[in-house]
Design a protein around this motif. Structure first.
Motif, PDB file in Angstrom:
ATOM      1  N   PRO A 206       0.827  -1.224   0.000  1.00 41.25           N
ATOM      2  CA  PRO A 206       0.000   0.000   0.000  1.00 41.25           C
ATOM      3  C   PRO A 206       0.854   1.263   0.000  1.00 41.25           C
ATOM      4  N   ALA A 207       0.415   2.240  -0.771  1.00 36.63           N
ATOM      5  CA  ALA A 207       1.181   3.474  -0.943  1.00 36.63           C
ATOM      6  C   ALA A 207       1.113   4.340   0.312  1.00 36.63           C
ATOM      7  N   ILE A 208       2.165   5.140   0.517  1.00 39.22           N
ATOM      8  CA  ILE A 208       2.281   6.038   1.669  1.00 39.22           C
ATOM      9  C   ILE A 208       2.498   7.449   1.139  1.00 39.22           C
ATOM     10  N   GLY A 209       1.647   8.380   1.550  1.00 36.50           N
ATOM     11  CA  GLY A 209       1.789   9.770   1.128  1.00 36.50           C
ATOM     12  C   GLY A 209       2.898  10.479   1.881  1.00 36.50           C
ATOM     13  N   VAL A 210       3.801  11.117   1.164  1.00 36.03           N
ATOM     14  CA  VAL A 210       4.925  11.827   1.772  1.00 36.03           C
ATOM     15  C   VAL A 210       5.065  13.184   1.090  1.00 36.03           C
ATOM     16  N   GLY A 211       5.971  13.995   1.627  1.00 35.66           N
ATOM     17  CA  GLY A 211       6.245  15.296   1.025  1.00 35.66           C
ATOM     18  C   GLY A 211       5.348  16.395   1.566  1.00 35.66           C
ATOM     19  N   SER A 212       5.590  17.610   1.095  1.00 33.27           N
ATOM     20  CA  SER A 212       4.904  18.790   1.618  1.00 33.27           C
ATOM     21  C   SER A 212       3.404  18.760   1.364  1.00 33.27           C
ATOM     22  N   ALA A 213       2.959  18.144   0.261  1.00 36.12           N
ATOM     23  CA  ALA A 213       1.523  18.107  -0.026  1.00 36.12           C
ATOM     24  C   ALA A 213       0.777  17.276   1.008  1.00 36.12           C
ATOM     25  N   PHE A 214       1.377  16.180   1.468  1.00 32.11           N
ATOM     26  CA  PHE A 214       0.730  15.345   2.474  1.00 32.11           C
ATOM     27  C   PHE A 214       1.039  15.816   3.889  1.00 32.11           C
ATOM     28  N   GLU A 215       2.065  16.630   4.052  1.00 31.14           N
ATOM     29  CA  GLU A 215       2.342  17.222   5.363  1.00 31.14           C
ATOM     30  C   GLU A 215       1.531  18.483   5.601  1.00 31.14           C
ATOM     31  N   GLY A 216       0.954  19.050   4.526  1.00 33.17           N
ATOM     32  CA  GLY A 216       0.026  20.168   4.671  1.00 33.17           C
ATOM     33  C   GLY A 216       0.629  21.547   4.565  1.00 33.17           C
ATOM     34  N   TRP A 217       1.823  21.696   4.003  1.00 33.30           N
ATOM     35  CA  TRP A 217       2.424  23.029   3.977  1.00 33.30           C
ATOM     36  C   TRP A 217       3.011  23.385   2.607  1.00 33.30           C
ATOM     37  N   SER A 218       2.590  22.761   1.550  1.00 36.84           N
ATOM     38  CA  SER A 218       3.200  22.998   0.244  1.00 36.84           C
ATOM     39  C   SER A 218       3.194  24.486  -0.096  1.00 36.84           C
ATOM     40  N   HIS A 219       4.365  24.996  -0.502  1.00 38.41           N
ATOM     41  CA  HIS A 219       4.500  26.420  -0.824  1.00 38.41           C
ATOM     42  C   HIS A 219       4.247  26.697  -2.301  1.00 38.41           C
ATOM     43  N   HIS A 220       3.920  25.665  -3.068  1.00 33.76           N
ATOM     44  CA  HIS A 220       3.635  25.854  -4.489  1.00 33.76           C
ATOM     45  C   HIS A 220       2.175  26.258  -4.681  1.00 33.76           C
ATOM     46  N   LYS A 221       1.894  26.795  -5.852  1.00 34.10           N
ATOM     47  CA  LYS A 221       0.511  27.054  -6.214  1.00 34.10           C
ATOM     48  C   LYS A 221      -0.196  25.728  -6.477  1.00 34.10           C
ATOM     49  N   GLU A 222      -1.511  25.778  -6.471  1.00 35.99           N
ATOM     50  CA  GLU A 222      -2.269  24.531  -6.552  1.00 35.99           C
ATOM     51  C   GLU A 222      -1.969  23.764  -7.836  1.00 35.99           C
ATOM     52  N   LEU A 411       2.730  25.223  10.257  1.00 40.70           N
ATOM     53  CA  LEU A 411       2.705  24.974   8.814  1.00 40.70           C
ATOM     54  C   LEU A 411       2.738  26.287   8.027  1.00 40.70           C
ATOM     55  N   LYS A 412       2.028  27.282   8.520  1.00 43.34           N
ATOM     56  CA  LYS A 412       2.044  28.582   7.853  1.00 43.34           C
ATOM     57  C   LYS A 412       3.421  29.219   7.944  1.00 43.34           C
ATOM     58  N   CYS A 413       4.077  29.041   9.084  1.00 45.98           N
ATOM     59  CA  CYS A 413       5.439  29.552   9.241  1.00 45.98           C
ATOM     60  C   CYS A 413       6.385  28.870   8.260  1.00 45.98           C
ATOM     61  N   LEU A 414       6.244  27.570   8.123  1.00 43.72           N
ATOM     62  CA  LEU A 414       7.091  26.828   7.183  1.00 43.72           C
ATOM     63  C   LEU A 414       6.824  27.252   5.744  1.00 43.72           C
ATOM     64  N   ARG A 415       5.556  27.469   5.411  1.00 37.36           N
ATOM     65  CA  ARG A 415       5.209  27.873   4.050  1.00 37.36           C
ATOM     66  C   ARG A 415       5.735  29.273   3.738  1.00 37.36           C
ATOM     67  N   LEU A 416       5.632  30.199   4.707  1.00 39.49           N
ATOM     68  CA  LEU A 416       6.117  31.561   4.488  1.00 39.49           C
ATOM     69  C   LEU A 416       7.633  31.582   4.318  1.00 39.49           C
ATOM     70  N   CYS A 417       8.339  30.875   5.185  1.00 41.60           N
ATOM     71  CA  CYS A 417       9.803  30.857   5.080  1.00 41.60           C
ATOM     72  C   CYS A 417      10.257  30.205   3.775  1.00 41.60           C
ATOM     73  N   ALA A 418       9.507  29.199   3.317  1.00 42.88           N
ATOM     74  CA  ALA A 418       9.855  28.581   2.033  1.00 42.88           C
ATOM     75  C   ALA A 418       9.675  29.572   0.887  1.00 42.88           C
ATOM     76  N   ARG A 419       8.638  30.406   0.967  1.00 40.93           N
ATOM     77  CA  ARG A 419       8.451  31.431  -0.069  1.00 40.93           C
ATOM     78  C   ARG A 419       9.549  32.494   0.007  1.00 40.93           C
ATOM     79  N   ILE A 420       9.923  32.872   1.225  1.00 34.51           N
ATOM     80  CA  ILE A 420      10.942  33.910   1.379  1.00 34.51           C
ATOM     81  C   ILE A 420      12.291  33.440   0.833  1.00 34.51           C
ATOM     82  N   LEU A 421      12.640  32.191   1.153  1.00 30.16           N
ATOM     83  CA  LEU A 421      13.964  31.668   0.797  1.00 30.16           C
ATOM     84  C   LEU A 421      13.946  30.882  -0.506  1.00 30.16           C
ATOM     85  N   GLU A 422      12.941  31.137  -1.337  1.00 27.25           N
ATOM     86  CA  GLU A 422      12.791  30.343  -2.558  1.00 27.25           C
ATOM     87  C   GLU A 422      13.979  30.500  -3.494  1.00 27.25           C
TER      88      GLU A 422
END
Length: 529
Positions: A206-222, A411-422
């Motif tokens: 069975p598959a396991i969801g990983v990465g920012s999309a499954f952690e809830g903080w993806s900094h990319h657009k939809e 999660l919002k803090c992580l998303r903002l810092c990812a945008r700042i340091l992109e």
């Protein structure tokens, strides 16, 4: 004559005294004025008291004897008939008593229910009144605290709003995308099991969801979000996976090779009659009566090949797509990828999903896997599998979400810092590692939304200190604050922490350049609005 005279009552005549009466006057002594009396009867004397008592006792004794005799005669006439009548009378009396008691109990019960309901209503009203009073007190406290915070930091909300608008921090609709991807992988793996049940390809778990999309903080657009799914591999029947450390190449990230060995199936408790043992049957017999082993299909030499597995699974997706229910709602396109299977799902409405399926092998029973997907900085040979901590990281963020207060800002803090340091040159993994360290150092109660700017400042300060020291410890090596829910191999607790900034420590010029970029982005954050 004499008899008549004897029966006649005795009379007294004037001048003659009565023999039974005491003498009072003699005839000679009567006064002249006294009238002549007529003859009168003399009163008999009263009975003695003892005689009267004896007569009463005799009368009572006779009455008792007469009653006993009457009862004896009355009962002897028809004893059986009177016994039945008596029983009927007793039964009727008992029934009447039971009915009366039942009526009394029902009336009492009705009264008890009434008073119980009335008492419960009174208690509820009292409890509601107390709750309302407490709520009013809490609201007053919150209003006072809100007024104090507004007086102390009048522009904090405006600052958060400006930052959110500038960096476009609107959260993409990740939940719906995760559901679509999870259903797709579940159906796809089920179809693949039916297609390759008689073969010796790796068994897909069975598959396991990983990465920012499954952690809830993806900094990319939809539209740019990539949903990454780990598909663990298990060896088929007659095969075994042996993990060997890769000592051939020099890489900062730990890596291994997966040796595939054949296992005897003759001594199995429940041997498969349709399966021939790869070790104890001739090659001609195996070629004629059985599918090829994994060593002859998806391996390079004795080692499992990530590129061959990716190519094989891409063909599985293409051949199985028409049998999936998602094919009625989406169109599918396989994107180029050499070590994974990347597909794009497109809906008629224009909405699309990008799914990346990464193959992995679990290390024992831990949350650490070997991944076929290379990193941006490292591209090892196809038989080299890099150690991945994505499953453990996703599990860590799930545990934090369960224990953190509502509307936590991590999660919002992580998303903002990812945008700042992109565009700063720092990797997203270094940023995520810093936030994970802070989540274990700062109490989760201090990650409420009102502390959002403080936590952003803490994250940037932590990163700046790590850059200045050219040292950022890996989160899963030698970490004493590791949550108990995460399962790690025993060697991880005793191992020396890996330095994620080792390349900066070895290159001072690169460290200086990274620090200058970081200072610039930090200034743009606080002074660029």
């Amino acid at each position: 004559m004499s008899l008549v005279m004897s029966l006649a009552p005795e009379t007294s005549w004037p001048g003659q005294p009565c023999p039974s009466c005491p003498p009072q006057f003699t005839p000679l002594q009567w006064p002249k004025e006294t009238k002549v009396l007529t003859p009168t009867r003399c009163r008999p004397p009263a009975l003695d008291a003892g005689l009267q008592a004896i007569m009463v006792i005799l009368l009572l004794f006779w009455l008792v004897q007469w009653i006993c005799y009457y009862i004896k005669v009355y009962l002897d006439k028809d004893l059986s008939q009177r016994t039945g009548t008596l029983k009927e009378f007793v039964c009727r009396t008992v029934e009447q008593c039971v009915r009366s008691w039942r009526a009394m109990l029902w009336a009492a019960l009705q009264q008890w229910l009434f008073w119980a309901i009335a008492g419960t209503l009174v208690l509820l009203l009292a409890h509601c009144w107390r709750l309302r009073k407490r709520i009013s007190v809490v609201d007053n406290r919150r209003d006072s605290e809100r007024e104090e915070s507004e007086e102390e930091l009048p522009t904090e909300k405006n600052m958060i709003w400006i930052i959110s608008r500038h960096y476009q921090l609107s959260v993409p609709k990740l939940a719906s995308g995760r559901r679509v991807v999870e259903e797709l992988l579940s159906d796809l793996l089920q179809v693949s099991h039916s297609l390759f049940s008689d073969s010796f390809f790796p068994v897909l778990q069975p598959a396991i969801g990983v990465g920012s999309a499954f952690e809830g903080w993806s900094h990319h657009k939809e539209k740019d979000v990539v949903y990454c799914m780990f598909v663990p591999l298990k060896p088929p029947h007659g095969h075994a996976f042996l993990l060997e450390p890769d000592t051939m190449g020099e890489m900062s990230q730990r890596s291994m090779r997966i040796r595939v060995e054949l296992v005897c199936t003759c001594t199995r408790k429940q041997p498969d009659r349709n399966m021939l043992c790869f070790l104890h049957h001739s090659e001609e017999e195996l070629k004629r009566n059985q599918m090829a082993s994994l060593l002859h299909t998806l391996c390079t030499g004795p080692y499992l090949d990530g590129e061959k597995i990716a190519l094989w699974f891409q063909t599985v997706v293409i051949s199985a797509w028409s049998m999936l229910p998602q094919s009625c709602h989406y169109s599918m396109k396989v994107l180029p990828s050499c070590r994974s299977c990347k597909v794009k799902l497109m809906k008629a409405s224009g909405r699309s999903f990008i799914v990346e399926i990464v193959f992995s092998v679990q290390q024992g029973d831990s949350d650490i896997f070997l991944s076929s997907q290379p990193t941006e900085a490292q591209f090892p040979p196809s038989t080299t599998w890099l150690e991945s901590y994505a499953v453990a990281e996703a599990k860590f963020f799930r545990q934090v979400a369960m224990q953190a207060p509502p509307h936590s800002c991590h999660l919002k803090c992580l998303r903002l810092c990812a945008r700042i340091l992109e565009d700063s040159g720092l990797s997203i993994y270094a940023l995520k590692t810093s936030v994970m360290h802070l989540l274990t150092l700062i109490p989760l109660s201090e990650w409420q939304h009102k502390y959002f700017l403080m936590r952003v400042d803490d994250t940037l300060n932590y990163l700046r200190c790590c850059l200045e020291e050219a040292r950022l410890k890996h989160f899963f090596f030698g970490n004493e604050d590791m949550p108990e829910e995460i399962s790690l191999p025993p060697a991880f607790q005793e191992a020396q922490p890996l330095n994620l900034f080792q390349h900066l420590a070895q290159n001072p010029a690169a460290q200086t350049e990274a620090l200058n970029k970081f200072y610039k982005f930090e200034c743009d954050l606080f002074f660029g609005f």
